[in-house]
Scaffold this motif. Structure first.
Motif, PDB file in Angstrom:
ATOM      1  N   ARG A  34     -29.901 -33.849  18.434  1.00  0.00           N
ATOM      2  CA  ARG A  34     -29.025 -33.240  17.423  1.00  0.00           C
ATOM      3  C   ARG A  34     -27.796 -32.605  18.066  1.00  0.00           C
ATOM      4  NH1 ARG A  34     -33.774 -30.693  13.463  1.00  0.00           N
ATOM      5  NH2 ARG A  34     -34.857 -32.674  13.190  1.00  0.00           N
ATOM      6  N   GLU A  35     -27.986 -32.051  19.266  1.00  0.00           N
ATOM      7  CA  GLU A  35     -26.829 -31.502  19.985  1.00  0.00           C
ATOM      8  C   GLU A  35     -25.809 -32.611  20.257  1.00  0.00           C
ATOM      9  OE1 GLU A  35     -25.112 -28.449  22.909  1.00  0.00           O
ATOM     10  OE2 GLU A  35     -26.661 -28.247  21.388  1.00  0.00           O
ATOM     11  N   LEU A  36     -26.297 -33.771  20.671  1.00  0.00           N
ATOM     12  CA  LEU A  36     -25.382 -34.880  20.947  1.00  0.00           C
ATOM     13  C   LEU A  36     -24.672 -35.317  19.673  1.00  0.00           C
ATOM     14  CD1 LEU A  36     -24.261 -36.910  22.996  1.00  0.00           C
ATOM     15  CD2 LEU A  36     -26.093 -38.463  22.310  1.00  0.00           C
ATOM     16  N   MET A  37     -25.396 -35.354  18.549  1.00  0.00           N
ATOM     17  CA  MET A  37     -24.749 -35.710  17.288  1.00  0.00           C
ATOM     18  C   MET A  37     -23.640 -34.712  16.953  1.00  0.00           C
ATOM     19  SD  MET A  37     -26.043 -38.521  16.276  1.00  0.00           S
ATOM     20  CE  MET A  37     -26.195 -38.933  18.024  1.00  0.00           C
ATOM     21  N   GLY A  38     -23.885 -33.432  17.225  1.00  0.00           N
ATOM     22  CA  GLY A  38     -22.851 -32.429  16.992  1.00  0.00           C
ATOM     23  C   GLY A  38     -21.632 -32.647  17.865  1.00  0.00           C
ATOM     24  N   LEU A  39     -21.856 -32.971  19.144  1.00  0.00           N
ATOM     25  CA  LEU A  39     -20.738 -33.242  20.046  1.00  0.00           C
ATOM     26  C   LEU A  39     -19.980 -34.492  19.623  1.00  0.00           C
ATOM     27  CD1 LEU A  39     -22.436 -32.448  23.482  1.00  0.00           C
ATOM     28  CD2 LEU A  39     -20.694 -31.086  22.312  1.00  0.00           C
ATOM     29  N   LYS A  40     -20.699 -35.519  19.172  1.00  0.00           N
ATOM     30  CA  LYS A  40     -20.043 -36.748  18.713  1.00  0.00           C
ATOM     31  C   LYS A  40     -19.159 -36.461  17.498  1.00  0.00           C
ATOM     32  CE  LYS A  40     -21.630 -39.986  21.486  1.00  0.00           C
ATOM     33  NZ  LYS A  40     -20.695 -40.732  22.370  1.00  0.00           N
ATOM     34  N   ARG A  41     -19.654 -35.631  16.607  1.00  0.00           N
ATOM     35  CA  ARG A  41     -18.844 -35.291  15.432  1.00  0.00           C
ATOM     36  C   ARG A  41     -17.591 -34.533  15.847  1.00  0.00           C
ATOM     37  NH1 ARG A  41     -24.306 -34.223  13.176  1.00  0.00           N
ATOM     38  NH2 ARG A  41     -24.677 -35.751  11.538  1.00  0.00           N
ATOM     39  N   CYS A  42     -17.744 -33.588  16.780  1.00  0.00           N
ATOM     40  CA  CYS A  42     -16.582 -32.828  17.236  1.00  0.00           C
ATOM     41  C   CYS A  42     -15.589 -33.731  17.965  1.00  0.00           C
ATOM     42  CB  CYS A  42     -17.033 -31.685  18.150  1.00  0.00           C
ATOM     43  SG  CYS A  42     -17.794 -30.311  17.263  1.00  0.00           S
ATOM     44  N   GLU A  43     -16.102 -34.675  18.730  1.00  0.00           N
ATOM     45  CA  GLU A  43     -15.222 -35.619  19.425  1.00  0.00           C
ATOM     46  C   GLU A  43     -14.413 -36.431  18.418  1.00  0.00           C
ATOM     47  OE1 GLU A  43     -15.527 -39.345  22.604  1.00  0.00           O
ATOM     48  OE2 GLU A  43     -17.339 -38.402  21.823  1.00  0.00           O
ATOM     49  N   PHE A  44     -15.084 -36.879  17.360  1.00  0.00           N
ATOM     50  CA  PHE A  44     -14.395 -37.632  16.315  1.00  0.00           C
ATOM     51  C   PHE A  44     -13.301 -36.781  15.672  1.00  0.00           C
ATOM     52  CE2 PHE A  44     -13.849 -38.731  11.855  1.00  0.00           C
ATOM     53  CZ  PHE A  44     -13.674 -40.100  11.890  1.00  0.00           C
ATOM     54  N   MET A  45     -13.636 -35.547  15.329  1.00  0.00           N
ATOM     55  CA  MET A  45     -12.662 -34.681  14.661  1.00  0.00           C
ATOM     56  C   MET A  45     -11.519 -34.314  15.596  1.00  0.00           C
ATOM     57  SD  MET A  45     -13.871 -34.496  11.622  1.00  0.00           S
ATOM     58  CE  MET A  45     -13.321 -33.092  10.677  1.00  0.00           C
ATOM     59  N   GLN A  46     -11.830 -34.162  16.880  1.00  0.00           N
ATOM     60  CA  GLN A  46     -10.789 -33.833  17.845  1.00  0.00           C
ATOM     61  C   GLN A  46      -9.754 -34.949  17.952  1.00  0.00           C
ATOM     62  OE1 GLN A  46     -12.124 -33.107  21.972  1.00  0.00           O
ATOM     63  NE2 GLN A  46     -11.372 -31.018  21.679  1.00  0.00           N
ATOM     64  N   LYS A  47     -10.218 -36.181  17.798  1.00  0.00           N
ATOM     65  CA  LYS A  47      -9.304 -37.324  17.851  1.00  0.00           C
ATOM     66  C   LYS A  47      -8.469 -37.453  16.580  1.00  0.00           C
ATOM     67  CE  LYS A  47     -12.170 -40.114  20.971  1.00  0.00           C
ATOM     68  NZ  LYS A  47     -13.019 -41.333  21.093  1.00  0.00           N
ATOM     69  N   HIS A  48      -8.821 -36.702  15.550  1.00  0.00           N
ATOM     70  CA  HIS A  48      -8.110 -36.808  14.268  1.00  0.00           C
ATOM     71  C   HIS A  48      -7.495 -35.470  13.857  1.00  0.00           C
ATOM     72  CE1 HIS A  48     -10.743 -40.355  14.213  1.00  0.00           C
ATOM     73  NE2 HIS A  48      -9.847 -40.895  13.422  1.00  0.00           N
ATOM     74  N   LEU A  49      -7.098 -34.667  14.850  1.00  0.00           N
ATOM     75  CA  LEU A  49      -6.418 -33.401  14.548  1.00  0.00           C
ATOM     76  C   LEU A  49      -5.179 -33.656  13.694  1.00  0.00           C
ATOM     77  CD1 LEU A  49      -6.611 -31.491  17.965  1.00  0.00           C
ATOM     78  CD2 LEU A  49      -7.686 -30.809  15.815  1.00  0.00           C
ATOM     79  N   GLY A  50      -5.008 -32.850  12.668  1.00  0.00           N
ATOM     80  CA  GLY A  50      -3.860 -32.980  11.780  1.00  0.00           C
ATOM     81  C   GLY A  50      -4.064 -33.952  10.637  1.00  0.00           C
ATOM     82  N   GLU A  51      -5.124 -34.758  10.676  1.00  0.00           N
ATOM     83  CA  GLU A  51      -5.380 -35.726   9.607  1.00  0.00           C
ATOM     84  C   GLU A  51      -6.198 -35.083   8.491  1.00  0.00           C
ATOM     85  OE1 GLU A  51      -6.846 -39.498  10.949  1.00  0.00           O
ATOM     86  OE2 GLU A  51      -5.732 -39.388  12.830  1.00  0.00           O
TER      87      GLU A  51
END
Length: 738
Positions: free
Chosen positions: A633-650
């Motif tokens: 679950r920790e990895l899933m959380g990091l994956k979600r944050c990585e996705f959102m980090q790549k879409h800053l401003g969207e």
């Protein structure tokens, strides 16, 4: 317990002397004796700290008040440590008692992940966990260290072993185990999780040697006394085209034959891994340490080395030892009979779920006069049977939910949350799920009836209190969901809720994935137990009134291997009669003798030793299960944050799942990342908290629980997994009656 280890005796003397100095123990006599000193101002608790620098010593005693400890009074203790604290100021109705740490009983952070910081004296490590308010000084590097000096650089992440904790004015000291690199790229998320949870990524040389020593061919003694099923047409199915392209070598083969009166003979053939191992074997010792295979996105941390899989897994066209469960099932899905035998099998094919889908589609396109190949016919019949079993399971109170991408790792039967999570893209997933679930239930029930100790998983129902937030969310969305009994959650309630949140109108609105995620979060954790149990406990997530024992993944779960060994003990050493003179003989391979059994099946010494062994393994298996769930679950959380980090401003659509006075939380499509819209970012009005909504004083517009909103990604703290959002728009008009 007496010990002859001089170092252990010296360490014990130091610990006892420290507890005497702290006033927790008192010493008397020669040789000295120790006892707890009666001092009500001293309490034992576990530190729960804030990043602001203060902590609370959380006490285990029911109803005991937690003790507030200022950062200046921690005396070298860290978040998570078990400590002895002295109360220096009594509490009252408005504030907690205050105190100071006088001794650390147990350290909670032997390793940590931190960022390298260049100083004039050399490198230091700043923990990523901001609840650890110290910088670690690095010890002199060992020339053989896995992290050479050349890899040290400002800002890089390091996995550090703590060599010395804070002592007086001396800072903590650590040594680098591994350099992780920069930022979230280059799969650093998997490295972070492996380091944080101390997950082994390599096998020791002795274990690899033991794997290579396994026989490549079966000998005649290996085959002796086994049912020869090598001529049966059986196949293996695995999700090779889902998340994990490797590490899923087949544990189970299936066969299916039509019988008279419309009955089916379902064969579930499980790799007999236990035949080759024993508790002292290096491979089993390693399995005890790892407890299960861990799936971290595309990285697989297997229970056994690859060589074990290639020698023991049910690979196609290879003769293998197995346990074969042969179940007779009628046209309504009722189990009429079964037999269990040690066997010899040979799989004909190894198919991915995608290949199964393609073959089923091809078979469906064949004309009525065209002959269906044997493999396609088998798959069609397995699909028909699985659909019958699913209807039967739902009639008995079972349920399942859609498998959500990036929500949970793949599971062939029980998910980490408890319920079945079925892929709506691959019918083959549902096919294998029903078959494995039935096989595990039959085998677990058989061992319970024979009185053979084994390991099972149980899950209590969620409490009505835990479900209230979800029901408030659902009813804010006009889904009209309530409990039949206000204080109790039943399987009927759960079935009704699952059906409603996956109904066509909810799916069309795009809110079903978020609701499923919120519902799963209300479930209590799954726990391992030793059966037979003293009290009747079921598995709520699977809709079962009995515990759920699993057997079908011995190459992936150590508990499954042990359950297969229990089955082997029952069949090889079990007593099928009360005494040698008794005329009553029962068949331990089938359920026919259940009502005649009035004696202990295993000999007393065998039963006692086996139960003691399982009792010793149980806490390790449960701890490993919890650790792996947290890591995944920790990895899933990091994956979600990585996705959102790549879409800053969207901007993304999302669902408001919680409203507080300081803002509201939004579950963002499409990956179910939760972020916070702070009330301070709502500049167009002054917003007040009212009944699960933030309402503007002037505009009378609101952001309410259950509303769909558009949000913009403003900031992502990758390592703390915190996402800040800004709402687009002014909310919906406030309706006074609400």
């Amino acid at each position: 317990m007496p010990t002859s280890d001089p170092e252990a005796v010296a360490m014990l003397d130091i610990a006892l002397d420290g507890l005497v100095r702290a006033g927790f123990l008192e010493r008397a006599g020669d040789p000295p004796r120790y006892r707890r000193k009666p001092d009500e101002s001293l309490v034992v608790g576990r530190l729960r700290c804030s990043n602001k620098g203060f902590c609370f010593a959380v006490r285990d005693e029911p109803g005991a008040e937690d003790v507030y400890i200022h950062g200046s009074n921690l005396n070298g203790a860290w978040n998570g440590d078990q400590v002895i604290a002295r109360i220096t100021k009594e509490g009252n109705r408005r504030r907690s008692p205050e105190g100071e740490v006088v001794a650390v009983v147990e350290r909670a952070n032997p390793t940590l992940v931190g960022r390298l910081k260049q100083t004039e004296e050399g490198f230091r490590v700043v923990p990523l966990d901001d609840r650890l308010p110290f910088e670690l000084v690095l010890s002199e590097p060992d020339p053989s260290s896995p992290a050479p000096v050349s890899e040290l650089a400002e800002g890089r992440l390091a996995y550090v072993e703590v060599k010395r904790y804070p002592l007086g004015n001396l800072p903590p000291v650590g040594s680098i185990r591994k350099i992780l690199g920069h930022g979230p790229e280059a799969s650093i998320d998997v490295d972070l999780v492996c380091c944080k949870y101390d997950l082994p990524q390599e096998f020791p040389p002795a274990v690899l040697e033991a794997a290579a020593a396994l026989p490549k061919k079966l000998s005649r003694p290996d085959q002796k006394g086994r049912l020869d099923l090598r001529d049966w047409f059986c196949i293996t199915l695995e999700p090779l085209d889902l998340q994990h392209p490797h590490g899923l070598e087949p544990n189970v083969a299936v066969s299916l034959q039509r019988q008279e009166e419309g009955h089916w003979l379902l064969g579930v053939h499980i790799a007999d891994v236990a035949h080759w191992l024993d508790p002292d074997h290096p491979l089993e010792q390693e399995a005890q340490r790892r407890t299960a295979t861990v799936y971290l996105d595309s990285v697989v941390l297997p229970l056994f080395p690859p060589e074990v899989h290639s020698r023991l897994a049910l690979l196609p066209q290879q003769e293998r030892l197995a346990y074969s469960l042969l179940i007779t099932i009628d046209a309504e899905g009722v189990v009429r009979n079964f037999e269990i035998h040690p066997s010899l099998v040979r799989s004909r094919a190894h198919l991915s779920y995608g290949q199964v889908q393609a073959l089923l589609a091809t078979a469906a396109d064949l004309g009525p006069e065209e002959e269906v190949p044997e493999l396609m016919a088998l798959l069609q019949n397995l699909l028909r049977l699985s659909q019958i079993l699913r209807v039967k399971r739902h009639q008995a109170g079972g349920f399942d939910l859609p498998l959500l991408d990036l929500l949970t790792p793949y599971s062939a039967d029980e998910s980490g949350y408890g319920p079945l999570l079925i892929s709506d893209r691959l019918g083959a997933h549902a096919l294998m799920t029903e078959i494995l679930l039935l096989a595990n239930q039959v085998l677990g029930h058989h061992l319970r009836r024979l009185g053979i100790p084994s390991l099972a998983r149980v899950q209590k129902p969620p409490t009505a209190e835990a479900l209230q937030n979800f029901l408030r969310l659902a009813n804010a969305m006009k889904l009209d969901l309530n409990l039949q009994e206000p204080e109790t959650v039943t399987l009927a309630d759960w079935q009704r809720i699952c059906a409603r949140i996956t109904a066509p109108d909810v799916l069309a609105a795009g809110t079903s994935p978020a609701l499923v995620a919120q519902l799963l979060a209300t479930l209590p954790p799954v726990e391992y137990c030793l059966q037979p149990l003293q009290e009747p406990l079921g598995h709520f997530g699977l809709g079962l009134k009995e515990p759920y024992a699993s057997f079908t993944a011995p190459l992936r779960r150590y508990a499954d291997l042990l359950n297969l060994r229990a089955l082997g003990l029952a069949l090889s050493k079990g007593r099928n009669r009360r005494s040698p003179r008794s005329k009553t003989v029962v068949d331990l391979h089938s359920p026919s003798g259940y009502d005649q059994l009035d004696w202990q099946v295993l000999p007393p010494k065998v039963q006692e030793e086996w139960q003691a062994f399982l009792q010793a393994q149980l806490p390790k298996i449960q701890a490993g299960y919890q650790l792996h769930q947290q890591a995944e679950r920790e990895l899933m959380g990091l994956k979600r944050c990585e996705f959102m980090q790549k879409h800053l401003g969207e901007t993304f659509p999302g669902l408001i799942v919680s409203v507080q006075s300081y803002g509201f939380f939004v579950l963002v499509d499409p990956i179910l990342a939760e972020g916070l819209v702070r009330v301070s970012t709502l500049k167009n009005d002054w917003y007040e908290y009212r009944k699960q909504a933030l309402v503007g004083r002037k505009t009378r517009r609101q952001f309410r629980l259950g509303d769909r909103v558009e949000v913009q990604v403003k900031n992502v703290d990758y390592y703390r997994q915190q996402i800040d959002l800004a709402v687009i728009g002014e909310g919906r008009p406030c309706e006074e009656e609400e």
